[in-house]
Design a protein around this motif. Structure first.
Motif, PDB file in Angstrom:
ATOM      1  N   TYR A 106      -7.068   5.545   7.006  1.00 45.83           N
ATOM      2  CA  TYR A 106      -7.892   6.612   7.589  1.00 45.83           C
ATOM      3  C   TYR A 106      -9.287   6.599   6.965  1.00 45.83           C
ATOM      4  N   LYS A 107      -9.351   6.425   5.671  1.00 46.13           N
ATOM      5  CA  LYS A 107     -10.639   6.503   4.966  1.00 46.13           C
ATOM      6  C   LYS A 107     -11.433   5.196   5.023  1.00 46.13           C
ATOM      7  N   TYR A 108     -10.731   4.053   4.843  1.00 46.76           N
ATOM      8  CA  TYR A 108     -11.436   2.782   4.685  1.00 46.76           C
ATOM      9  C   TYR A 108     -11.199   1.779   5.805  1.00 46.76           C
ATOM     10  N   GLY A 109     -10.445   2.162   6.825  1.00 51.79           N
ATOM     11  CA  GLY A 109     -10.308   1.318   7.995  1.00 51.79           C
ATOM     12  C   GLY A 109      -9.052   0.469   8.026  1.00 51.79           C
ATOM     13  N   PHE A 110      -8.916  -0.220   9.149  1.00 43.94           N
ATOM     14  CA  PHE A 110      -7.700  -0.972   9.435  1.00 43.94           C
ATOM     15  C   PHE A 110      -7.421  -2.073   8.414  1.00 43.94           C
ATOM     16  N   ARG A 111      -8.435  -2.795   7.975  1.00 44.56           N
ATOM     17  CA  ARG A 111      -8.198  -3.932   7.087  1.00 44.56           C
ATOM     18  C   ARG A 111      -7.658  -3.482   5.733  1.00 44.56           C
ATOM     19  N   VAL A 112      -8.252  -2.452   5.151  1.00 47.35           N
ATOM     20  CA  VAL A 112      -7.739  -1.916   3.885  1.00 47.35           C
ATOM     21  C   VAL A 112      -6.343  -1.336   4.104  1.00 47.35           C
ATOM     22  N   GLY A 113      -6.165  -0.640   5.220  1.00 44.56           N
ATOM     23  CA  GLY A 113      -4.860  -0.075   5.540  1.00 44.56           C
ATOM     24  C   GLY A 113      -3.804  -1.143   5.746  1.00 44.56           C
ATOM     25  N   LEU A 114      -4.148  -2.212   6.449  1.00 44.92           N
ATOM     26  CA  LEU A 114      -3.182  -3.277   6.705  1.00 44.92           C
ATOM     27  C   LEU A 114      -2.798  -4.003   5.418  1.00 44.92           C
ATOM     28  N   LEU A 115      -3.767  -4.305   4.582  1.00 45.52           N
ATOM     29  CA  LEU A 115      -3.445  -4.935   3.294  1.00 45.52           C
ATOM     30  C   LEU A 115      -2.521  -4.035   2.478  1.00 45.52           C
ATOM     31  N   THR A 116      -2.805  -2.747   2.466  1.00 47.67           N
ATOM     32  CA  THR A 116      -1.965  -1.781   1.749  1.00 47.67           C
ATOM     33  C   THR A 116      -0.581  -1.723   2.379  1.00 47.67           C
ATOM     34  N   ALA A 117      -0.533  -1.715   3.701  1.00 45.67           N
ATOM     35  CA  ALA A 117       0.734  -1.615   4.435  1.00 45.67           C
ATOM     36  C   ALA A 117       1.651  -2.799   4.176  1.00 45.67           C
ATOM     37  N   ILE A 118       1.088  -3.976   4.062  1.00 42.05           N
ATOM     38  CA  ILE A 118       1.903  -5.183   3.859  1.00 42.05           C
ATOM     39  C   ILE A 118       2.245  -5.389   2.389  1.00 42.05           C
ATOM     40  N   LEU A 119       1.241  -5.267   1.540  1.00 43.26           N
ATOM     41  CA  LEU A 119       1.463  -5.568   0.121  1.00 43.26           C
ATOM     42  C   LEU A 119       2.347  -4.540  -0.586  1.00 43.26           C
ATOM     43  N   SER A 120       2.229  -3.267  -0.225  1.00 43.86           N
ATOM     44  CA  SER A 120       2.992  -2.226  -0.928  1.00 43.86           C
ATOM     45  C   SER A 120       4.504  -2.429  -0.850  1.00 43.86           C
ATOM     46  N   PRO A 121       5.088  -2.555   0.343  1.00 40.84           N
ATOM     47  CA  PRO A 121       6.546  -2.756   0.398  1.00 40.84           C
ATOM     48  C   PRO A 121       6.988  -4.084  -0.223  1.00 40.84           C
ATOM     49  N   VAL A 122       6.181  -5.135  -0.018  1.00 38.92           N
ATOM     50  CA  VAL A 122       6.553  -6.448  -0.555  1.00 38.92           C
ATOM     51  C   VAL A 122       6.540  -6.429  -2.084  1.00 38.92           C
ATOM     52  N   ILE A 123       5.494  -5.880  -2.672  1.00 39.08           N
ATOM     53  CA  ILE A 123       5.415  -5.809  -4.135  1.00 39.08           C
ATOM     54  C   ILE A 123       6.514  -4.910  -4.690  1.00 39.08           C
ATOM     55  N   ASN A 124       6.758  -3.774  -4.050  1.00 37.81           N
ATOM     56  CA  ASN A 124       7.853  -2.894  -4.487  1.00 37.81           C
ATOM     57  C   ASN A 124       9.189  -3.627  -4.427  1.00 37.81           C
ATOM     58  N   HIS A 125       9.402  -4.370  -3.358  1.00 39.93           N
ATOM     59  CA  HIS A 125      10.653  -5.119  -3.220  1.00 39.93           C
ATOM     60  C   HIS A 125      10.771  -6.180  -4.323  1.00 39.93           C
ATOM     61  N   LEU A 126       9.701  -6.920  -4.562  1.00 32.72           N
ATOM     62  CA  LEU A 126       9.739  -7.982  -5.576  1.00 32.72           C
ATOM     63  C   LEU A 126       9.925  -7.425  -6.983  1.00 32.72           C
ATOM     64  N   LEU A 127       9.302  -6.294  -7.276  1.00 27.61           N
ATOM     65  CA  LEU A 127       9.388  -5.714  -8.628  1.00 27.61           C
ATOM     66  C   LEU A 127      10.661  -4.898  -8.858  1.00 27.61           C
TER      67      LEU A 127
END
Length: 169
Positions: A57-78
Protein backbone atom coordinates in the motif's frame (compact mmCIF):
# COMPACT_ATOMS: atom_id res chain seq x y z
CA UNK A 1 -8.67 17.50 8.53
CA UNK A 2 -7.01 15.21 5.99
CA UNK A 3 -3.40 14.16 6.47
CA UNK A 4 -0.95 14.58 3.64
CA UNK A 5 -0.08 11.09 2.43
CA UNK A 6 2.93 9.97 0.44
CA UNK A 7 2.36 6.75 -1.48
CA UNK A 8 5.06 5.39 -3.78
CA UNK A 9 5.51 2.96 -6.63
CA UNK A 10 9.18 2.04 -6.43
CA UNK A 11 10.83 0.27 -9.38
CA UNK A 12 13.11 -2.77 -9.34
CA UNK A 13 16.10 -0.61 -10.31
CA UNK A 14 15.72 1.51 -7.16
CA UNK A 15 17.79 0.41 -4.16
CA UNK A 16 14.99 1.66 -1.87
CA UNK A 17 12.78 -1.12 -3.25
CA UNK A 18 15.07 -3.77 -1.77
CA UNK A 19 15.72 -1.84 1.44
CA UNK A 20 12.02 -1.47 2.20
CA UNK A 21 11.25 -5.03 1.11
CA UNK A 22 13.90 -6.38 3.51
CA UNK A 23 12.56 -4.18 6.29
CA UNK A 24 9.01 -5.48 5.79
CA UNK A 25 10.21 -9.08 5.39
CA UNK A 26 11.97 -8.73 8.75
CA UNK A 27 8.65 -7.61 10.24
CA UNK A 28 6.89 -10.55 8.60
CA UNK A 29 9.46 -12.91 10.11
CA UNK A 30 9.36 -11.42 13.62
CA UNK A 31 5.59 -10.90 13.94
CA UNK A 32 4.63 -14.54 13.25
CA UNK A 33 7.15 -15.69 15.84
CA UNK A 34 5.44 -13.51 18.43
CA UNK A 35 1.99 -14.61 17.33
CA UNK A 36 2.93 -18.29 17.51
CA UNK A 37 3.42 -17.84 21.26
CA UNK A 38 -0.39 -17.70 21.43
CA UNK A 39 -2.22 -21.02 20.87
CA UNK A 40 -3.40 -21.11 17.22
CA UNK A 41 -1.81 -17.67 16.83
CA UNK A 42 -0.86 -18.17 13.19
CA UNK A 43 -4.26 -19.23 11.79
CA UNK A 44 -6.11 -16.81 14.07
CA UNK A 45 -3.97 -13.67 13.76
CA UNK A 46 -2.70 -14.17 10.16
CA UNK A 47 0.58 -12.35 10.92
CA UNK A 48 2.40 -13.34 7.72
CA UNK A 49 0.25 -10.91 5.73
CA UNK A 50 0.43 -7.78 7.91
CA UNK A 51 3.61 -6.16 6.62
CA UNK A 52 2.87 -7.25 3.06
CA UNK A 53 -0.25 -5.07 3.25
CA UNK A 54 1.77 -2.10 4.52
CA UNK A 55 4.61 -2.62 2.02
CA UNK A 56 2.36 -2.79 -1.03
CA UNK A 57 0.00 0.00 0.00
CA UNK A 58 2.76 2.44 0.94
CA UNK A 59 5.59 1.53 -1.46
CA UNK A 60 3.85 -0.15 -4.38
CA UNK A 61 3.51 -3.51 -6.03
CA UNK A 62 7.21 -4.34 -6.38
CA UNK A 63 8.03 -3.85 -2.69
CA UNK A 64 4.80 -5.64 -1.81
CA UNK A 65 5.52 -8.56 -4.13
CA UNK A 66 9.06 -9.02 -2.84
CA UNK A 67 7.67 -8.96 0.71
CA UNK A 68 4.85 -11.34 -0.25
CA UNK A 69 7.18 -13.94 -1.72
CA UNK A 70 10.19 -13.69 0.55
CA UNK A 71 8.32 -13.60 3.88
CA UNK A 72 6.63 -17.03 3.72
CA UNK A 73 9.67 -18.65 2.07
CA UNK A 74 12.13 -17.32 4.66
CA UNK A 75 9.76 -18.24 7.51
CA UNK A 76 9.43 -21.74 6.08
CA UNK A 77 13.21 -22.15 5.67
CA UNK A 78 14.01 -20.82 9.16
CA UNK A 79 11.12 -22.19 11.22
CA UNK A 80 9.29 -24.74 9.01
CA UNK A 81 6.25 -22.49 9.31
CA UNK A 82 4.22 -22.17 7.27
CA UNK A 83 4.27 -25.88 6.56
CA UNK A 84 5.25 -26.93 3.03
CA UNK A 85 1.71 -28.16 2.36
CA UNK A 86 0.17 -24.72 2.85
CA UNK A 87 3.06 -22.67 1.46
CA UNK A 88 1.63 -22.47 -2.10
CA UNK A 89 -1.72 -21.14 -0.85
CA UNK A 90 0.00 -18.59 1.39
CA UNK A 91 2.23 -17.45 -1.48
CA UNK A 92 -0.82 -17.01 -3.72
CA UNK A 93 -2.73 -15.08 -1.04
CA UNK A 94 0.34 -12.95 -0.31
CA UNK A 95 0.75 -12.13 -3.99
CA UNK A 96 -2.94 -11.29 -4.30
CA UNK A 97 -2.65 -9.05 -1.24
CA UNK A 98 0.34 -7.21 -2.73
CA UNK A 99 -1.54 -6.65 -5.98
CA UNK A 100 -4.81 -5.57 -4.36
CA UNK A 101 -3.10 -3.21 -1.91
CA UNK A 102 -0.90 -1.57 -4.54
CA UNK A 103 -3.84 -1.19 -6.92
CA UNK A 104 -6.07 0.33 -4.24
CA UNK A 105 -3.38 2.81 -3.17
CA UNK A 106 -2.67 3.75 -6.76
CA UNK A 107 -6.27 4.58 -7.59
CA UNK A 108 -7.59 5.85 -4.26
CA UNK A 109 -4.43 7.87 -3.46
CA UNK A 110 -5.21 8.02 0.24
CA UNK A 111 -5.36 5.79 3.27
CA UNK A 112 -8.92 4.84 4.09
CA UNK A 113 -10.67 2.17 6.11
CA UNK A 114 -13.05 1.23 3.26
CA UNK A 115 -10.11 0.83 0.85
CA UNK A 116 -8.23 -1.40 3.27
CA UNK A 117 -11.33 -3.48 3.93
CA UNK A 118 -11.74 -3.91 0.18
CA UNK A 119 -8.11 -5.01 -0.15
CA UNK A 120 -8.44 -7.55 2.67
CA UNK A 121 -11.70 -8.99 1.38
CA UNK A 122 -10.36 -9.14 -2.18
CA UNK A 123 -7.25 -11.13 -1.34
CA UNK A 124 -9.10 -13.37 1.10
CA UNK A 125 -12.01 -14.23 -1.21
CA UNK A 126 -9.82 -14.73 -4.30
CA UNK A 127 -7.20 -16.53 -2.21
CA UNK A 128 -9.82 -18.86 -0.75
CA UNK A 129 -10.91 -19.82 -4.27
CA UNK A 130 -7.31 -20.61 -5.23
CA UNK A 131 -6.76 -22.51 -1.99
CA UNK A 132 -9.91 -24.56 -2.59
CA UNK A 133 -8.68 -25.39 -6.10
CA UNK A 134 -5.28 -26.43 -4.69
CA UNK A 135 -6.45 -28.56 -1.78
CA UNK A 136 -9.89 -29.66 -2.95
CA UNK A 137 -11.32 -29.15 0.54
CA UNK A 138 -13.72 -26.23 0.92
CA UNK A 139 -13.73 -26.46 4.74
CA UNK A 140 -9.93 -26.17 4.82
CA UNK A 141 -9.94 -23.40 2.20
CA UNK A 142 -12.24 -21.19 4.28
CA UNK A 143 -10.08 -21.53 7.40
CA UNK A 144 -9.14 -17.83 7.35
CA UNK A 145 -12.84 -16.97 7.50
CA UNK A 146 -13.51 -19.56 10.20
CA UNK A 147 -10.53 -18.70 12.41
CA UNK A 148 -8.78 -15.63 11.00
CA UNK A 149 -11.35 -12.88 11.56
CA UNK A 150 -9.23 -11.43 14.43
CA UNK A 151 -6.24 -11.34 12.07
CA UNK A 152 -8.25 -9.64 9.35
CA UNK A 153 -9.43 -7.04 11.87
CA UNK A 154 -5.80 -6.47 12.93
CA UNK A 155 -4.85 -6.02 9.28
CA UNK A 156 -7.73 -3.61 8.76
CA UNK A 157 -7.43 -1.38 11.82
CA UNK A 158 -3.76 -2.01 12.64
CA UNK A 159 -2.81 -1.54 9.00
CA UNK A 160 -4.77 1.70 8.88
CA UNK A 161 -3.10 2.96 12.07
CA UNK A 162 0.40 2.07 10.89
CA UNK A 163 -0.15 3.53 7.43
CA UNK A 164 -1.45 6.75 9.00
CA UNK A 165 1.54 6.81 11.37
CA UNK A 166 4.01 6.60 8.46
CA UNK A 167 1.90 8.71 6.08
CA UNK A 168 4.40 11.52 5.67
CA UNK A 169 7.50 9.33 5.35
Amino acid sequence: METSTKLYSLSFDNVKTYFFALLFVAGNVALPQLCHLVPAGGPTLLPIYFFTLIAAYKYGFRVGLLTAILSPVINHLLFAMPAATVLPAILIKSGLLAGAAALAARYIKKISLPALLGVILTYQVAGTAFEWALCGDFFLAVQDFRMGIPGMLIQWFGGYALLKAIAKI
